[in-house]
Design an enzyme around this catalytic site. Structure first.
Site, PDB file in Angstrom:
ATOM      1  N   LYS A 122      -3.748  15.840  -7.733  1.00 61.11           N
ATOM      2  CA  LYS A 122      -3.062  15.739  -9.029  1.00 61.11           C
ATOM      3  C   LYS A 122      -2.298  17.037  -9.341  1.00 61.11           C
ATOM      4  O   LYS A 122      -1.234  17.005  -9.956  1.00 61.11           O
ATOM      5  CB  LYS A 122      -4.056  15.414 -10.143  1.00 61.11           C
ATOM      6  CG  LYS A 122      -4.632  13.999 -10.062  1.00 61.11           C
ATOM      7  CD  LYS A 122      -3.582  12.918 -10.316  1.00 61.11           C
ATOM      8  CE  LYS A 122      -4.212  11.528 -10.436  1.00 61.11           C
ATOM      9  NZ  LYS A 122      -3.219  10.466 -10.652  1.00 61.11           N
ATOM     10  N   TYR A 132      -9.230  14.832  -5.460  1.00 56.98           N
ATOM     11  CA  TYR A 132      -8.426  14.244  -6.537  1.00 56.98           C
ATOM     12  C   TYR A 132      -7.751  15.339  -7.378  1.00 56.98           C
ATOM     13  O   TYR A 132      -6.554  15.253  -7.660  1.00 56.98           O
ATOM     14  CB  TYR A 132      -9.360  13.392  -7.397  1.00 56.98           C
ATOM     15  CG  TYR A 132      -8.761  12.699  -8.589  1.00 56.98           C
ATOM     16  CD1 TYR A 132      -8.155  11.447  -8.464  1.00 56.98           C
ATOM     17  CD2 TYR A 132      -8.843  13.256  -9.869  1.00 56.98           C
ATOM     18  CE1 TYR A 132      -7.641  10.779  -9.572  1.00 56.98           C
ATOM     19  CE2 TYR A 132      -8.338  12.597 -10.978  1.00 56.98           C
ATOM     20  CZ  TYR A 132      -7.742  11.360 -10.827  1.00 56.98           C
ATOM     21  OH  TYR A 132      -7.239  10.708 -11.941  1.00 56.98           O
ATOM     22  N   ASN A 140       1.900   5.481 -10.545  1.00 56.56           N
ATOM     23  CA  ASN A 140       0.626   5.375 -11.256  1.00 56.56           C
ATOM     24  C   ASN A 140      -0.573   5.182 -10.324  1.00 56.56           C
ATOM     25  O   ASN A 140      -1.693   5.520 -10.674  1.00 56.56           O
ATOM     26  CB  ASN A 140       0.743   4.184 -12.235  1.00 56.56           C
ATOM     27  CG  ASN A 140      -0.588   3.771 -12.797  1.00 56.56           C
ATOM     28  OD1 ASN A 140      -1.129   4.423 -13.686  1.00 56.56           O
ATOM     29  ND2 ASN A 140      -1.145   2.661 -12.289  1.00 56.56           N
ATOM     30  N   THR A 191     -10.926   2.517 -18.257  1.00 58.15           N
ATOM     31  CA  THR A 191     -10.391   1.592 -17.240  1.00 58.15           C
ATOM     32  C   THR A 191     -11.416   1.477 -16.109  1.00 58.15           C
ATOM     33  O   THR A 191     -12.462   2.140 -16.146  1.00 58.15           O
ATOM     34  CB  THR A 191      -9.086   2.132 -16.610  1.00 58.15           C
ATOM     35  OG1 THR A 191      -9.414   3.239 -15.763  1.00 58.15           O
ATOM     36  CG2 THR A 191      -8.061   2.555 -17.652  1.00 58.15           C
ATOM     37  N   ASP A 205       0.881  -1.171   0.000  1.00 59.23           N
ATOM     38  CA  ASP A 205       0.000   0.000   0.000  1.00 59.23           C
ATOM     39  C   ASP A 205       0.910   1.208   0.000  1.00 59.23           C
ATOM     40  O   ASP A 205       1.561   1.515   1.015  1.00 59.23           O
ATOM     41  CB  ASP A 205      -0.885  -0.041   1.252  1.00 59.23           C
ATOM     42  CG  ASP A 205      -1.799   1.168   1.353  1.00 59.23           C
ATOM     43  OD1 ASP A 205      -1.576   2.170   0.632  1.00 59.23           O
ATOM     44  OD2 ASP A 205      -2.736   1.114   2.164  1.00 59.23           O
TER      45      ASP A 205
HETATM   46  N1  LIG Z   1      -8.912   6.222 -16.362  1.00 57.55           N
HETATM   47  C1  LIG Z   1      -8.919   7.517 -16.536  1.00 57.55           C
HETATM   48  O1  LIG Z   1      -9.804   8.069 -17.207  1.00 57.55           O
HETATM   49  C2  LIG Z   1      -7.816   8.363 -15.937  1.00 57.55           C
HETATM   50  C3  LIG Z   1      -7.827   9.730 -16.230  1.00 57.55           C
HETATM   51  C4  LIG Z   1      -6.841  10.531 -15.709  1.00 57.55           C
HETATM   52  C5  LIG Z   1      -5.851   9.993 -14.917  1.00 57.55           C
HETATM   53  N2  LIG Z   1      -5.867   8.658 -14.650  1.00 57.55           N
HETATM   54  C6  LIG Z   1      -4.804   8.147 -13.783  1.00 57.55           C
HETATM   55  O2  LIG Z   1      -4.256   6.970 -14.310  1.00 57.55           O
HETATM   56  C7  LIG Z   1      -3.725   6.195 -13.237  1.00 57.55           C
HETATM   57  C8  LIG Z   1      -4.174   4.761 -13.364  1.00 57.55           C
HETATM   58  O3  LIG Z   1      -5.568   4.695 -13.218  1.00 57.55           O
HETATM   59  P1  LIG Z   1      -6.463   3.678 -14.054  1.00 57.55           P
HETATM   60  O4  LIG Z   1      -7.385   4.483 -14.881  1.00 57.55           O
HETATM   61  O5  LIG Z   1      -5.623   2.671 -14.701  1.00 57.55           O
HETATM   62  O6  LIG Z   1      -7.384   3.041 -12.904  1.00 57.55           O
HETATM   63  P2  LIG Z   1      -7.192   1.739 -12.016  1.00 57.55           P
HETATM   64  O7  LIG Z   1      -8.160   1.877 -10.896  1.00 57.55           O
HETATM   65  O8  LIG Z   1      -7.271   0.526 -12.876  1.00 57.55           O
HETATM   66  O9  LIG Z   1      -5.684   1.861 -11.485  1.00 57.55           O
HETATM   67  C9  LIG Z   1      -5.304   2.396 -10.256  1.00 57.55           C
HETATM   68  C10 LIG Z   1      -4.518   1.319  -9.510  1.00 57.55           C
HETATM   69  O10 LIG Z   1      -3.926   1.890  -8.352  1.00 57.55           O
HETATM   70  C11 LIG Z   1      -4.083   0.957  -7.286  1.00 57.55           C
HETATM   71  N3  LIG Z   1      -3.987   1.660  -6.012  1.00 57.55           N
HETATM   72  C12 LIG Z   1      -4.828   2.588  -5.511  1.00 57.55           C
HETATM   73  N4  LIG Z   1      -4.404   2.992  -4.301  1.00 57.55           N
HETATM   74  C13 LIG Z   1      -3.250   2.295  -4.036  1.00 57.55           C
HETATM   75  C14 LIG Z   1      -2.353   2.266  -2.942  1.00 57.55           C
HETATM   76  N5  LIG Z   1      -2.547   3.030  -1.860  1.00 57.55           N
HETATM   77  N6  LIG Z   1      -1.289   1.433  -3.011  1.00 57.55           N
HETATM   78  C15 LIG Z   1      -1.081   0.649  -4.093  1.00 57.55           C
HETATM   79  N7  LIG Z   1      -1.909   0.638  -5.165  1.00 57.55           N
HETATM   80  C16 LIG Z   1      -2.989   1.449  -5.125  1.00 57.55           C
HETATM   81  C17 LIG Z   1      -5.480   0.361  -7.528  1.00 57.55           C
HETATM   82  O11 LIG Z   1      -5.674  -0.821  -6.800  1.00 57.55           O
HETATM   83  C18 LIG Z   1      -5.423   0.161  -9.046  1.00 57.55           C
HETATM   84  O12 LIG Z   1      -4.803  -1.076  -9.357  1.00 57.55           O
HETATM   85  C19 LIG Z   1      -4.169   6.879 -11.947  1.00 57.55           C
HETATM   86  O13 LIG Z   1      -3.108   7.679 -11.455  1.00 57.55           O
HETATM   87  C20 LIG Z   1      -5.315   7.763 -12.403  1.00 57.55           C
HETATM   88  O14 LIG Z   1      -5.491   8.886 -11.572  1.00 57.55           O
HETATM   89  C21 LIG Z   1      -6.829   7.825 -15.144  1.00 57.55           C
END
Ligand SMILES: NC(=O)c1ccc[n+]([C@@H]2O[C@H](COP(=O)([O-])OP(=O)(O)OC[C@H]3O[C@@H](n4cnc5c(N)ncnc54)[C@H](O)[C@@H]3O)[C@@H](O)[C@H]2O)c1
Length: 257
Positions: A159, A155, A90, A190, A63
């Protein structure tokens, strides 16, 4: 292309979505990939996918909002691979809430993951990278870091702070041969797109406003592989003169108003 032969990469939150696509791309180009995540079942499944690609991947249950867990993670990676060349910060969480209803505990949890988690991972990995004289860090931010989307002040604020961490560490870690950059995704398909049990990309308002009316100029959400491609570029030697940049991966969304 085999851009990452002999390199070790850590991807936090690497068991799903953009993180998993990035881990797979780095592995397919020769990297030893370590994915860090909280969920053992999901991590084990992701590790099986990575093992099928090849290399010597590792899943570490961690975590990243816990400083001690981050120290253990970095120690495990150094034991497993002996070096750290690439860090992809990420991991993140997203939920909607009215600003006036937000609680301090939930606000802190978001900052502990997105800002402090990236800080701890960066600091610990950069100490190893400094010894090596090289390294590349990519922070996965969001266009929300510079835009005020309603019902997600936690959030968006986190960011925005992550973007400043990107710039400040890029400047300060340059003398050690460490590059730090970021990507700012828009709408990517996602698990994070599922808010309150509903995939917002499937809603009528999304299709009308963002797609048919072309608020997103490319008129579609992105795929996690399209974000991974930019992350991998920034982590690669092809980006050797890119420092402190935060590259939008949003189909043009952030250039419209
Ligand atoms: N999907 C979108 O539209 C979008 C848009 C802008 C930014 N993002 C960014 O992209 C990145 C990836 O997101 P995603 O869309 O793949 O979603 P996702 O939910 O599949 O990925 C996020 C991952 O982070 C893990 N996580 C969360 N808190 C954690 C912690 N404390 N320790 C370890 N792992 C942890 C979750 O379990 C998950 O596997 C993130 O930083 C998100 O903010 C995504």
């Amino acid at each position: 292309m085999r851009r990452f032969i002999g390199k070790t990469a850590i991807v936090t939150g690497g068991a799903s979505g953009i993180g998993l696509s990035t881990a797979k791309l780095l592995a397919s180009e020769g990297a030893t990939v370590v994915i860090a995540g909280r969920d053992e079942r999901r991590g084990t499944a992701a590790l099986a996918e990575l093992s099928a690609i090849g290399g010597k991947p590792l899943f570490v249950q961690a975590d990243i909002s816990d400083e001690d867990a981050v120290r253990r993670l970095i120690g495990s990676v150094r034991t497993h691979a002996g070096r750290i060349d690439i860090l992809i910060n990420n991991a993140a969480m997203f939920y909607e809430s009215d600003f006036l209803q937000e609680t301090t505990d939930r606000w802190r949890a978001v900052f502990d993951t997105i800002v402090n988690g990236a800080y701890w991972c960066t600091r610990e990995a950069a100490l190893a990278m400094k010894e090596q004289g090289s390294g590349a860090i990519v922070n996965v931010s969001s266009i929300n870091g510079v835009r005020a989307l309603n019902r997600s002040s936690h959030y968006n604020s986190a960011k925005g702070a992550l973007d400043q961490l990107t710039r400040c560490t890029a400047a300060e870690l340059s003398p050690y041969g460490i590059r730090v950059n970021g990507v700012a995704p828009g709408f990517i398909d996602t698990g994070l797109s599922v808010v309150g049990g509903e995939n917002e990309l499937e809603t009528e308002w999304f299709k009308q406003y963002y797609v048919r009316e072309r608020k997103i100029p490319l008129a579609r959400p992105g795929q996690s592989e399209e974000a991974a491609a930019v992350i991998a570029f920034l982590a690669s030697d092809a980006a050797s003169y890119v420092q402190g940049a935060i590259v939008p991966v949003d189909g043009g969304l952030s250039i419209t108003f």
